[in-house]
Design an enzyme around this catalytic site. Structure first.
Site, mmCIF file in Angstrom:
data_model
loop_
_atom_site.group_PDB
_atom_site.id
_atom_site.type_symbol
_atom_site.label_atom_id
_atom_site.label_comp_id
_atom_site.label_asym_id
_atom_site.label_seq_id
_atom_site.Cartn_x
_atom_site.Cartn_y
_atom_site.Cartn_z
ATOM 1 N N ASP A 124 0.807 -1.226 0.000
ATOM 2 C CA ASP A 124 0.000 0.000 0.000
ATOM 3 C C ASP A 124 0.839 1.274 0.000
ATOM 4 O O ASP A 124 0.434 2.299 0.558
ATOM 5 C CB ASP A 124 -0.965 0.014 1.210
ATOM 6 N N LYS B 160 1.748 2.276 -5.078
ATOM 7 C CA LYS B 160 2.291 1.743 -6.341
ATOM 8 C C LYS B 160 1.363 2.035 -7.522
ATOM 9 O O LYS B 160 1.811 2.455 -8.589
ATOM 10 C CB LYS B 160 2.494 0.212 -6.232
ATOM 11 N N ASN C 180 -5.190 -10.182 -3.772
ATOM 12 C CA ASN C 180 -4.898 -9.652 -2.426
ATOM 13 C C ASN C 180 -4.454 -8.197 -2.560
ATOM 14 O O ASN C 180 -4.520 -7.435 -1.600
ATOM 15 C CB ASN C 180 -3.828 -10.498 -1.708
ATOM 16 N N GLY D 212 -4.630 -4.266 -3.808
ATOM 17 C CA GLY D 212 -5.627 -3.226 -4.095
ATOM 18 C C GLY D 212 -4.851 -1.992 -4.465
ATOM 19 O O GLY D 212 -4.200 -1.389 -3.606
ATOM 20 N N HIS D 213 -4.834 -1.650 -5.741
ATOM 21 C CA HIS D 213 -4.038 -0.517 -6.216
ATOM 22 C C HIS D 213 -4.978 0.626 -6.610
ATOM 23 O O HIS D 213 -5.798 0.474 -7.503
ATOM 24 C CB HIS D 213 -3.150 -0.948 -7.395
ATOM 25 N N GLN E 137 1.984 -6.004 -3.259
ATOM 26 C CA GLN E 137 2.481 -6.128 -1.882
ATOM 27 C C GLN E 137 3.767 -5.307 -1.723
ATOM 28 O O GLN E 137 3.906 -4.307 -2.389
ATOM 29 C CB GLN E 137 2.703 -7.604 -1.501
ATOM 30 N N GLY F 197 -10.879 -3.102 3.708
ATOM 31 C CA GLY F 197 -11.415 -2.004 4.510
ATOM 32 C C GLY F 197 -10.876 -2.006 5.935
ATOM 33 O O GLY F 197 -11.261 -1.172 6.753
HETATM 34 P P1 GDP Z 1 -0.841 0.393 -3.549
HETATM 35 O O1 GDP Z 1 -1.421 -0.903 -3.100
HETATM 36 O O2 GDP Z 1 0.629 0.462 -3.317
HETATM 37 O O3 GDP Z 1 -1.202 0.754 -4.966
HETATM 38 O O4 GDP Z 1 -1.472 1.504 -2.594
HETATM 39 P P2 GDP Z 1 -3.020 1.623 -2.149
HETATM 40 O O5 GDP Z 1 -3.819 2.111 -3.277
HETATM 41 O O6 GDP Z 1 -3.472 0.371 -1.488
HETATM 42 O O7 GDP Z 1 -2.896 2.671 -0.975
HETATM 43 C C1 GDP Z 1 -2.373 3.951 -1.180
HETATM 44 C C2 GDP Z 1 -3.436 4.975 -0.775
HETATM 45 O O8 GDP Z 1 -2.838 6.239 -0.661
HETATM 46 C C3 GDP Z 1 -4.527 5.125 -1.809
HETATM 47 O O9 GDP Z 1 -5.724 5.453 -1.186
HETATM 48 C C4 GDP Z 1 -4.023 6.292 -2.672
HETATM 49 O O10 GDP Z 1 -5.074 6.991 -3.313
HETATM 50 C C5 GDP Z 1 -3.387 7.146 -1.610
HETATM 51 N N1 GDP Z 1 -2.239 7.968 -2.046
HETATM 52 C C6 GDP Z 1 -1.270 7.653 -2.956
HETATM 53 N N2 GDP Z 1 -0.349 8.649 -3.010
HETATM 54 C C7 GDP Z 1 -0.743 9.583 -2.121
HETATM 55 C C8 GDP Z 1 -0.186 10.840 -1.701
HETATM 56 O O11 GDP Z 1 0.871 11.278 -2.139
HETATM 57 N N3 GDP Z 1 -0.887 11.534 -0.746
HETATM 58 C C9 GDP Z 1 -2.051 11.072 -0.216
HETATM 59 N N4 GDP Z 1 -2.662 11.804 0.695
HETATM 60 N N5 GDP Z 1 -2.601 9.898 -0.603
HETATM 61 C C10 GDP Z 1 -1.948 9.159 -1.527
HETATM 62 P P1 IMO Z 2 -0.921 -4.171 -2.281
HETATM 63 O O1 IMO Z 2 -0.473 -4.696 -3.609
HETATM 64 C C1 IMO Z 2 -0.914 -4.629 2.063
HETATM 65 C C2 IMO Z 2 -0.921 -8.715 3.642
HETATM 66 C C3 IMO Z 2 -2.181 -9.200 4.341
HETATM 67 C C4 IMO Z 2 -1.598 -10.212 5.290
HETATM 68 C C5 IMO Z 2 -0.450 -10.824 4.488
HETATM 69 C C6 IMO Z 2 -0.820 -12.124 3.769
HETATM 70 O O2 IMO Z 2 -2.221 -3.473 -2.315
HETATM 71 O O3 IMO Z 2 0.169 -3.378 -1.629
HETATM 72 P P2 IMO Z 2 -2.378 -12.819 1.740
HETATM 73 O O4 IMO Z 2 -3.773 -12.387 1.365
HETATM 74 O O5 IMO Z 2 -1.369 -12.532 0.713
HETATM 75 O O6 IMO Z 2 -2.371 -14.238 2.220
HETATM 76 O O7 IMO Z 2 -2.016 -11.935 3.051
HETATM 77 O O8 IMO Z 2 -0.088 -9.867 3.518
HETATM 78 N N1 IMO Z 2 -1.153 -8.200 2.270
HETATM 79 C C7 IMO Z 2 -1.101 -6.903 1.943
HETATM 80 N N2 IMO Z 2 -0.930 -5.806 2.718
HETATM 81 N N3 IMO Z 2 -1.035 -4.503 0.719
HETATM 82 C C8 IMO Z 2 -1.185 -5.586 -0.056
HETATM 83 O O9 IMO Z 2 -1.174 -5.515 -1.418
HETATM 84 C C9 IMO Z 2 -1.262 -6.859 0.546
HETATM 85 N N4 IMO Z 2 -1.429 -8.115 0.077
HETATM 86 C C10 IMO Z 2 -1.342 -8.928 1.142
HETATM 87 O O10 IMO Z 2 -2.829 -8.150 5.011
HETATM 88 O O11 IMO Z 2 -1.036 -9.568 6.406
HETATM 89 MG MG MG Z 3 -2.933 -1.636 -1.802
#
Ligand code: GDP
Ligand code: IMO
Ligand code: MG
Length: 430
Positions: free
Chosen positions: A14, A17, A39, A41-42, A231, A309
């Protein structure tokens, strides 16, 4: 001949990316996911609309780019069909520019059931899995009993499916798991299975390719390929905080096996880190904050899992872990996201070393979860201002620049850009 550039997370996932892939996509011809599955969520935001992708690469919003789900990825047909439908409702038809590898493995409904059974059996030591069937599906891949997208074309697919499902039922039973009361997305296992089988028709509408040939051919022709990680390095199966990890190789090495490219064809490696740190699910987190600062990071940063969530745990940036991730990945370019979240902080801290049994170290211990770590913190004066006025990296406030320079110094990697909002446009390149 061109090379594959890599973009991946350096923390516990998270890091942002999805946003950065979307920002960089105009520079590339092909965007390819190499590991993980739903697993992930981008999140991508532009024109006031937020999109969350699970299996589909984050280049999909650029109509003229090819997106590939590589052989190292796991595909869950129902979730994939849901993603395709959500995109279509927003006017994006992925059929023409999204290709799937014939060698990518399938997640069966019974893999998801087994994920729940495994977590149930672990009791208090559960991993906090996203319960998408990742562990069991990769287990079957390694055990040489998995089903691949290419198997959908075989006449005995149904028999293979039933055999695998039967084995899963027996395993769940052995784990003492109550199969009859198990539900998946609010459905009985049978109802979900029906939906899963229907979703195979959606998969079949896509170009199913030998992606290793396709990608190498693109590189031979001088096309630019970006590999998108899911991840983060601290969730890597070998080097993460084992056993609190995911089941794939999330590091640069995973690109070679997850897409079928030689190490000689790896180009730049872009590592994404938040300006602080988060983790979702169970497992060690040395810099976690249990106080008001941790709560504020979560509130201001909207730190809730894009998939489940669940609230994400928050803490200061962890330089020993970041340095480790840079070493494992060969990071050439750092991207720092969410700097804006700390805009109102009087003081910002970073962990520069771990203290274990009174001894300071910068090395990640073997069993991160079994030692007591006191993070050694370095304090920085906050920048106390909004960043929206900054049009360029150089316009950022001096106190933030000092903090960023310290990250560079500690990791030995150069920062290429800083992200200051979820929106595509708020990314300041150097
Ligand atoms: P990913 O899994 O690495 O693609 O990241 P996620 O989407 O799961 O989580 C990143 C969260 O941070 C998302 O809700 C993005 O919209 C938000 N986000 C990304 N870059 C920024 C930033 O520079 N500032 C803020 N406030 N939010 C950001
Ligand atoms: P993105 O790509 C954050 C965490 C889960 C759990 C562990 C194993 O959005 O960054 P799994 O479902 O793979 O068996 O879970 O890894 N996990 C993540 N945490 N971002 C993710 O993906 C994750 N994918 C898995 O919360 O602790
Ligand atoms: Mg994510």
């Amino acid at each position: 001949m061109s090379k594959v550039d890599v973009l991946l997370g350096l923390q516990w996932g998270d890091e942002g990316k999805g946003k950065i892939v979307d920002v960089l996509t105009p520079e590339y011809d092909v965007i390819a996911r190499f590991q993980g599955g739903p697993n992930a969520g981008h999140t991508i935001e532009f024109n006031g609309i937020k999109h969350v992708l699970r299996t589909i690469p984050s280049g999909i919003f650029h109509d003229d780019k090819i997106n590939i789900i590589g052989n190292g990825v796991l595909v869950e047909p129902c979730i994939f069909a849901g993603e395709v439908a959500t995109l279509r409702a927003k006017g994006i038809n992925a059929e023409h520019n999204l290709y799937l590898s014939r060698k990518a493995h399938l997640i069966l409904p019974s893999h998801r059931m087994l994920d729940a059974a495994n977590e149930h059996a672990k009791g208090n030591s559960k991993i906090g899995s996203t319960l998408k069937g990742i562990g069991p599906a990769y287990t079957d891949k390694i055990a040489r009993s998995g089903l691949r997208i290419g198997d959908l074309e075989a006449s005995d697919f149904k028999e293979k499916y039933e055999l695998l499902k039967f084995q899963h039922m027996q395993m769940a039973h052995t784990l003492g798991f109550d199969i009859r009361n198990f539900t998946l997305e609010g459905m009985s296992l049978e109802a979900y299975e029906q939906k899963w089988i229907e979703s195979l028709a959606v998969l079949r509408q896509f170009h199913i390719i030998d992606s290793e040939y396709f990608i190498n051919d693109c590189l031979d022709k001088g096309k630019k390929v970006l590999a998108e990680g899911a991840q983060g390095s601290m969730l890597d199966i070998d080097f993460g905080s084992y056993p609190f990890v995911t089941s794939s190789s999330t590091i640069t090495a995973g690109v070679c096996s997850g897409l079928g490219v030689s190490p000689l064809r790896i180009g730049r490696v872009m590592g994404i880190t938040k300006a602080y740190c988060t983790r979702v699910g169970a497992g060690p987190f040395p810099t976690e904050l249990f106080d008001d600062t941790g709560r504020l990071l979560g509130e201001i940063g909207h730190e809730f899992g894009a998939v489940t969530g669940r609230p994400r745990r928050c803490g200061w940036i962890d330089l020993p872990a970041l340095r480790y991730a840079c070493m494992l990945n060969g990071v050439t370019d750092l991207f720092v996201t969410k700097a804006d979240v700390m805009n109102d902080f009087d003081e910002v801290k970073m962990c520069v070393a771990y203290e274990i049994d009174g001894v300071q170290t910068q090395q990640i211990p073997f069993a991160l979860n079994e030692v007591e770590i006191r993070p050694v913190l370095k304090s920085f004066t906050g920048w106390k201002q909004s960043l929206t006025h900054a049009a360029r990296f150089e316009d950022l406030p001096a106190n933030l620049l000092a903090y960023l320079h310290a990250i560079e110094e500690q990791t030995g990697a150069a920062i290429r850009a800083v992200s200051i909002s979820p929106d595509r446009k708020d990314t300041l390149f150097r």
